[in-house]
Design a protein around this motif. Structure first.
Motif, mmCIF file in Angstrom:
data_model
loop_
_atom_site.group_PDB
_atom_site.id
_atom_site.type_symbol
_atom_site.label_atom_id
_atom_site.label_comp_id
_atom_site.label_asym_id
_atom_site.label_seq_id
_atom_site.Cartn_x
_atom_site.Cartn_y
_atom_site.Cartn_z
ATOM 1 N N SER A 1 -7.855 3.519 1.376
ATOM 2 C CA SER A 1 -8.522 3.639 0.075
ATOM 3 C C SER A 1 -8.504 2.308 -0.667
ATOM 4 C CB SER A 1 -7.827 4.714 -0.767
ATOM 5 O OG SER A 1 -7.797 5.959 -0.096
ATOM 6 N N VAL A 2 -7.372 1.617 -0.584
ATOM 7 C CA VAL A 2 -7.253 0.308 -1.234
ATOM 8 C C VAL A 2 -8.249 -0.681 -0.638
ATOM 9 C CG1 VAL A 2 -5.745 -1.700 -1.470
ATOM 10 C CG2 VAL A 2 -4.870 0.591 -1.993
ATOM 11 N N LYS A 3 -8.325 -0.716 0.683
ATOM 12 C CA LYS A 3 -9.256 -1.646 1.337
ATOM 13 C C LYS A 3 -10.697 -1.339 0.926
ATOM 14 C CE LYS A 3 -10.648 -3.412 5.890
ATOM 15 N NZ LYS A 3 -10.495 -4.835 5.510
ATOM 16 N N TRP A 4 -11.015 -0.063 0.816
ATOM 17 C CA TRP A 4 -12.368 0.327 0.412
ATOM 18 C C TRP A 4 -12.662 -0.144 -1.013
ATOM 19 C CZ3 TRP A 4 -16.386 2.771 2.931
ATOM 20 C CH2 TRP A 4 -17.421 3.241 2.128
ATOM 21 N N LEU A 5 -11.719 0.074 -1.922
ATOM 22 C CA LEU A 5 -11.949 -0.264 -3.323
ATOM 23 C C LEU A 5 -11.959 -1.769 -3.564
ATOM 24 C CD1 LEU A 5 -9.782 2.453 -5.135
ATOM 25 C CD2 LEU A 5 -12.279 2.293 -5.088
ATOM 26 N N THR A 6 -11.135 -2.513 -2.832
ATOM 27 C CA THR A 6 -11.070 -3.958 -3.071
ATOM 28 C C THR A 6 -12.301 -4.698 -2.565
ATOM 29 O OG1 THR A 6 -9.746 -4.201 -1.038
ATOM 30 C CG2 THR A 6 -8.545 -4.117 -3.145
ATOM 31 N N GLN A 7 -13.182 -4.004 -1.862
ATOM 32 C CA GLN A 7 -14.457 -4.630 -1.502
ATOM 33 C C GLN A 7 -15.364 -4.765 -2.724
ATOM 34 O OE1 GLN A 7 -14.581 -5.714 1.792
ATOM 35 N NE2 GLN A 7 -12.514 -4.829 1.702
ATOM 36 N N SER A 8 -15.108 -3.940 -3.774
ATOM 37 C CA SER A 8 -15.977 -3.929 -4.951
ATOM 38 C C SER A 8 -15.255 -4.251 -6.250
ATOM 39 C CB SER A 8 -16.638 -2.543 -5.096
ATOM 40 O OG SER A 8 -17.336 -2.178 -3.918
ATOM 41 N N TYR A 9 -13.912 -4.201 -6.239
ATOM 42 C CA TYR A 9 -13.142 -4.402 -7.466
ATOM 43 C C TYR A 9 -12.029 -5.414 -7.226
ATOM 44 C CZ TYR A 9 -15.456 -0.023 -8.710
ATOM 45 O OH TYR A 9 -16.395 0.945 -8.952
ATOM 46 N N PRO A 10 -11.605 -6.111 -8.291
ATOM 47 C CA PRO A 10 -10.502 -7.068 -8.140
ATOM 48 C C PRO A 10 -9.236 -6.360 -7.645
ATOM 49 C CG PRO A 10 -11.602 -7.345 -10.264
ATOM 50 C CD PRO A 10 -12.141 -6.084 -9.675
ATOM 51 N N PRO A 11 -8.503 -6.951 -6.718
ATOM 52 C CA PRO A 11 -7.269 -6.313 -6.223
ATOM 53 C C PRO A 11 -6.287 -5.954 -7.328
ATOM 54 C CG PRO A 11 -7.887 -8.116 -4.779
ATOM 55 C CD PRO A 11 -8.828 -8.170 -5.952
ATOM 56 N N PRO B 1 -12.649 9.181 -8.601
ATOM 57 C CA PRO B 1 -11.687 10.023 -7.881
ATOM 58 C C PRO B 1 -10.769 9.225 -6.955
ATOM 59 C CG PRO B 1 -13.847 11.042 -7.856
ATOM 60 C CD PRO B 1 -14.035 9.664 -8.409
ATOM 61 N N LEU B 2 -11.309 8.180 -6.335
ATOM 62 C CA LEU B 2 -10.487 7.375 -5.436
ATOM 63 C C LEU B 2 -9.463 6.567 -6.216
ATOM 64 C CD1 LEU B 2 -10.341 7.067 -2.423
ATOM 65 C CD2 LEU B 2 -11.886 5.117 -2.555
ATOM 66 N N PHE B 3 -9.845 6.058 -7.377
ATOM 67 C CA PHE B 3 -8.889 5.359 -8.229
ATOM 68 C C PHE B 3 -7.767 6.301 -8.665
ATOM 69 C CE2 PHE B 3 -11.850 1.816 -8.795
ATOM 70 C CZ PHE B 3 -10.982 0.754 -8.992
ATOM 71 N N LEU B 4 -8.123 7.542 -8.982
ATOM 72 C CA LEU B 4 -7.111 8.510 -9.393
ATOM 73 C C LEU B 4 -6.205 8.904 -8.226
ATOM 74 C CD1 LEU B 4 -9.301 10.849 -11.645
ATOM 75 C CD2 LEU B 4 -7.666 9.110 -12.392
ATOM 76 N N ALA B 5 -6.783 8.950 -7.026
ATOM 77 C CA ALA B 5 -6.023 9.418 -5.866
ATOM 78 C C ALA B 5 -4.955 8.428 -5.425
ATOM 79 C CB ALA B 5 -6.979 9.698 -4.702
ATOM 80 N N ILE B 6 -5.205 7.121 -5.557
ATOM 81 C CA ILE B 6 -4.262 6.163 -4.982
ATOM 82 C C ILE B 6 -2.908 6.187 -5.682
ATOM 83 C CG2 ILE B 6 -6.051 4.645 -4.065
ATOM 84 C CD1 ILE B 6 -5.660 2.803 -6.406
ATOM 85 N N GLY B 7 -2.880 6.552 -6.968
ATOM 86 C CA GLY B 7 -1.593 6.670 -7.644
ATOM 87 C C GLY B 7 -0.764 7.806 -7.081
ATOM 88 N N THR B 8 -1.403 8.958 -6.874
ATOM 89 C CA THR B 8 -0.718 10.116 -6.297
ATOM 90 C C THR B 8 -0.263 9.820 -4.875
ATOM 91 O OG1 THR B 8 -2.102 11.583 -7.637
ATOM 92 C CG2 THR B 8 -0.929 12.568 -5.784
ATOM 93 N N LEU B 9 -1.138 9.177 -4.099
ATOM 94 C CA LEU B 9 -0.781 8.818 -2.732
ATOM 95 C C LEU B 9 0.416 7.869 -2.698
ATOM 96 C CD1 LEU B 9 -4.371 8.259 -1.293
ATOM 97 C CD2 LEU B 9 -2.744 9.988 -0.514
ATOM 98 N N GLY B 10 0.429 6.910 -3.623
ATOM 99 C CA GLY B 10 1.534 5.963 -3.659
ATOM 100 C C GLY B 10 2.856 6.636 -3.974
ATOM 101 N N ALA B 11 2.867 7.507 -4.991
ATOM 102 C CA ALA B 11 4.105 8.194 -5.370
ATOM 103 C C ALA B 11 4.572 9.123 -4.260
ATOM 104 C CB ALA B 11 3.884 8.976 -6.663
ATOM 105 N N ALA B 12 3.646 9.884 -3.667
ATOM 106 C CA ALA B 12 4.019 10.842 -2.633
ATOM 107 C C ALA B 12 4.533 10.150 -1.377
ATOM 108 C CB ALA B 12 2.817 11.718 -2.289
ATOM 109 N N SER B 13 3.902 9.054 -0.972
ATOM 110 C CA SER B 13 4.329 8.349 0.239
ATOM 111 C C SER B 13 5.696 7.701 0.052
ATOM 112 C CB SER B 13 3.286 7.301 0.638
ATOM 113 O OG SER B 13 3.029 6.402 -0.429
ATOM 114 N N GLN B 14 5.942 7.103 -1.107
ATOM 115 C CA GLN B 14 7.242 6.501 -1.368
ATOM 116 C C GLN B 14 8.345 7.546 -1.387
ATOM 117 O OE1 GLN B 14 8.376 3.439 -1.671
ATOM 118 N NE2 GLN B 14 6.460 2.307 -1.602
ATOM 119 N N LEU B 15 8.088 8.692 -2.009
ATOM 120 C CA LEU B 15 9.093 9.739 -2.063
ATOM 121 C C LEU B 15 9.346 10.317 -0.670
ATOM 122 C CD1 LEU B 15 11.007 11.302 -3.820
ATOM 123 C CD2 LEU B 15 9.192 12.963 -4.270
#
Length: 299
Positions: A38-48, A225-239
């Motif tokens: 998701s990050v790779k997809w978004l950084t093609q169009s938005y600043p990292p 939706p993808l911007f909203l999802a990456i926060g949840t994915l980050g928290a869930a994966s770390q936990l």
């Protein structure tokens, strides 16, 4: 993009449940790969930095809601488990730096190449632990480190660093992540998983919030939706990663995280059309073998 709700994960598990630990580790690795895709997809169009801010802001939002749900008395007990507040913030800043290098690397390089180089972090941990933690390294461990770095050279292949400076980004990520792991050994070993998640996310969110206004780009409706999802994915994966390490020794858990090689290969091909080179897999075998050996010897 479904992710397991954090409230469904147990906060305290016995140390002798390896099958549960393996499930957590495999799940965490898969979530990390979905997050990075998701990050790779978004950084093609938005600043990292904007994507990085969304990752940490979402992380804090999800975690903050959960902490409110469990109530102040329990939340206070969780936060009191932290032995060094400054040490926790140091961990957060190191992880932020590693994430920054990673997001820049994902924008320019195939997922699998970034993953393989990042797998050299355990080799760097072994080397850096000598001066920083005064740990001793045996001859066999030293040979494993050398073997792993040979694998790195094979995986990246011949590179003109002046023409392709982005190829250096994964090394910055691996170095910062190695320092993060050492800081976790020093400051986060006895902290409650939620406390570690909170302070790690808070450090990243504060720094990103100060910087992101200078780089902000309007977000298209379809990307929200993808911007909203990456926060949840980050928290869930770390936990998930933390819970895996609480269920069983790292020497048993670590090899299952290397399944990210499989997930990254599939995701890179299906989403971005990346076709890995044979050299990448050959290097990965040496790096992973060295990492598993070091994890077994250390524990």
């Amino acid at each position: 993009m479904a992710t397991p709700p954090i409230r469904a994960l147990p906060l305290s598990v016995p140390a002798d449940r390896p099958l549960l630990g393996i499930a957590f580790m495999v799940g965490a690795g898969l979530l990390f790969t979905v997050l990075d895709t998701s990050v790779k997809w978004l950084t093609q169009s938005y600043p990292p930095i904007q994507v990085l801010w969304a990752r940490y802001a979402g992380h804090m939002l999800v975690l903050g809601v959960y902490l409110l749900m469990i109530g102040w008395p329990r939340c206070r007990a969780i936060m009191a488990s932290v032995e060094s507040l400054s040490g926790q913030f140091l961990r957060g800043l190191l992880l932020l730096a590693a994430s920054g290098f990673a997001f820049l690397a994902f924008r320019e390089l195939p997922l699998l190449q970034v993953y393989v180089i990042n797998f050299s972090a355990p080799l760097l941990v072994t080397l850096l632990a000598i001066p920083l933690l005064k740990e001793r390294v045996t001859l066999a461990m030293g040979l494993a480190v050398v073997t792993g770095f040979i694998g790195v050279l094979i995986a990246i292949g011949p590179v003109d660093w002046r023409a392709q400076p982005a190829a250096l980004l994964p090394f910055g990520m691996a170095f910062c992540f190695a320092l993060y792991q050492l800081a976790t050994r020093r400051f986060g070993r006895n902290a409650h998983p939620l406390a570690s998640l909170f302070y790690t996310g808070l450090a990243g969110a504060l720094v990103c919030s100060l910087v992101v206004p200078f780089f902000w780009t309007p977000i298209a409706m379809g990307d929200i939706p993808l911007f909203l999802a990456i926060g949840t994915l980050g928290a869930a994966s770390q936990l998930g990663l933390i819970m895996a390490m609480r269920c069983a020794p790292a020497s048993l858990m670590s090899p299952f995280l290397y399944l990210q090689i499989v997930w990254a290969t599939i995701s890179g091909y299906l989403v971005f059309g990346d076709v890995p080179l044979l050299e990448t897999y050959l290097g990965a075998i040496l790096i992973i073998g060295a990492g598993i050996f070091l994890a077994t010897r250390r524990h």
